[in-house]
Design a protein around this motif. Structure first.
Motif: not given
Lengths: 279, 259
Positions: A200-203, A229-232, A242-247
């Motif tokens: 669960d990436m968002n979690l 998360f900066a390194g996609h 990617l998690p939604l917020l990061a995306e």
């Protein structure tokens, strides 16, 4: 940096399988961190956790828990079980006795602890995880969320310094998830190191302060959420999104977000966006 | 049914009373059920039903369903008790021939079946009192106090946990198959049941493996240490009734033997 758990070149293959589940795995979990182990299905997350508590033994390499190399004789394993606890994905796997109160005390009774101390510790974790009201209810009458919290309580009662959780929020409704996470928050505040295997990436994005990315049994990357998360590309190669917020954040024009830390939750995102729009 | 029993044993009105006292009371009544006169056995069956339905507030319907289901086994054994094969050597009083079939019933067989029914009902009511008023976890504590071997207790505990896990798994599988249309016809259904039993067995082995891993991670050292027995008070009202009932039954037996 001091580590609670460290794997060094660990190789492990399940009997009757061709490909190893762990292929020279080397990674470490900083002491006192909230670590998320990310990876797709079959990447070796659960195997890593079972190795960390000595249920599975590596065929090559070594594992250190709280600075001590893992040993596999009866005494060393008994000592390890007091220092590190694992909460399985399926709580039915570890709920043994008939009521939450009895089950939570299972591990403590095995250590020969005095009854008043057992009751004190049980009362503490029942309170911590909001289980006091259902402490005498038969285990099979509990909801999945209550079973998961009971399984966690059984581990917490041992007061381990390292807590490992395998997909703790899977199949949970948002309310049960929030209750579980708030319990974990309090445990972490008390000084424990928590390792959570999840996809669960968002979690992971909003909860963890250290991330380990597993892919085909080896560590693809490890670092802070900002670094990971900066390194996609790393996540994409490991079969993760990617998690939604990061995306959302990284889809904003680079000149707007440059030099700013990516927000980790909705409230931070809202205020960051307000700042950007204001400027 | 097992879930219903479990819920009732955990929520009945006698739940707070000492499980040891309830077990010993039921054990004494069980011995009396076996030893006393059939009329007194019938009285025991009624009295234990009153304990369950009136004092413990177990719904009459649930009690009837449970005892009825258990008595079905008695009914299945009835033909062996009642029927004699062939034709009676001489027709006389107390012999009833069945029409068409070469079978007959004797008065002695009927009496034997009747006596057995009363005894079975009385003994069953004592067992029902135990299973409906004492939760399983407390029953284990009582057995431990009575020095039941640890290995037996552990087996009982694991079997009890597995009963619910397996019933959930079987229910889920059945539902999934029904939703996918299931099979039609007796032969297909038989094949489907056999396949389900196979899958359930594989699932059981998987669960067993998981539980053994769970036990290891929780520091299992060869013994499952059960919580200690917690003594609890018994209201005077119940003790007086129980003792008075037992004394009355013994006096009635003495009177029946004497006169």
């Amino acid at each position: 940096m001091e580590y609670s758990l460290a794997f060094d070149g660990v190789v492990f293959r399940y009997p009757d399988t061709v490909k190893p589940a762990l292929q020279g795995l080397s990674c470490a979990v900083p002491k006192g961190s909230r670590t998320a182990v990310l990876g797709h299905n079959g990447s070796g997350k659960s195997t890593l956790l079972l190795q960390a508590v000595g249920v599975l033994r590596p065929q090559q390499g070594s594992i250190m828990v709280s600075g001590r190399q893992l040993g596999y004789n009866r005494k060393e394993l008994a000592d390890l079980r007091r220092r590190a606890g694992l909460v399985f994905q399926d709580p039915e796997q570890q709920l043994i006795l008939s009521t939450p109160q009895d089950d939570i005390s299972f591990g403590l009774r095995g250590t020969g602890m005095e009854e008043p101390e057992i009751l004190r510790r049980c009362g503490k974790v029942l309170e911590l995880l909001n289980l006091a009201e259902i402490k005498d209810k038969p285990v099979h009458q509990l909801s999945l969320g209550q079973k998961k919290r009971t399984a966690l309580a059984g581990v917490l009662a041992m007061e381990p310094e390292l807590i490992l959780l395998d997909e703790p929020t899977s199949y949970l409704d948002p309310q049960s998830e929030a209750q579980l996470l708030s319990g974990l928050e309090r445990i972490h505040a008390a000084g424990a190191t928590i390792v959570m295997a999840t996809h669960d990436m968002n979690l992971a994005y909003r909860w963890a302060d250290w991330i380990i990315v597993l892919d085909r049994g080896s560590c693809r990357a490890a670092g802070t959420p900002e670094e990971i998360f900066a390194g996609h590309a790393v996540l994409r190669d490991a079969g993760l999104g990617l998690p939604l917020l990061a995306e959302l954040w990284y889809s904003l024009p680079g000149q707007l977000t440059r030099g700013q830390q990516a927000p980790r939750n909705a409230a931070d995102f809202k205020s960051a966006l307000a700042r950007l729009l204001g400027s | 049914m097992i879930r219903r029993i479990d819920v009732l044993s955990g929520s009945n009105a006698l739940r707070a009373i000492s499980p040891m006292w309830k077990s010993l009371f039921a054990a004494v009544m069980f011995i009396l059920s076996y030893a006393l006169h059939p009329v007194l056995q019938a009285a025991i069956a009624v009295w234990m039903m009153v304990w369950c339905t009136a004092y413990a507030r177990i719904p009459l319907r649930a009690y009837g369903l449970l005892s009825g289901t258990a008595l079905l086994f008695y009914l299945l054994g009835m033909p062996a008790l009642l029927l004699e094969p062939g034709h009676p050597a001489a027709a006389g009083a107390g012999i009833y021939e069945l029409p068409v079939l070469p079978l007959y019933v004797t008065a002695a067989g009927l009496e034997r079946a009747g006596l057995l029914l009363v005894r079975v009902t009385a003994c069953l009511s004592c067992f029902l009192f135990i299973i409906l008023t004492i939760p399983f976890s407390e029953l284990l504590q009582v057995l431990r106090r009575l020095r039941m071997p640890q290995i037996v207790l552990e087996l009982m505990l694991i079997m009890y946990r597995f009963l619910f896990i397996l019933s959930d798994t079987a229910h889920g599988m059945l539902l999934a198959r029904r939703l996918r249309g299931g099979k039609r016809g007796f032969r297909d259904k038989l094949g489907e049941t056999a396949a389900m039993a196979g899958v359930l067995f594989a699932g059981t082995m998987h669960r067993y493996h998981g539980l053994s891993q769970g036990l290891m991670t929780r520091g299992y050292t060869g013994d499952i240490v059960l919580p200690p027995y917690q003594p609890r008070p018994v209201p005077r009202r119940y003790t007086i009734q129980a003792y008075a009932g037992i004394v009355l039954l013994l006096l009635a037996q003495w009177w029946i033997i004497r006169y």
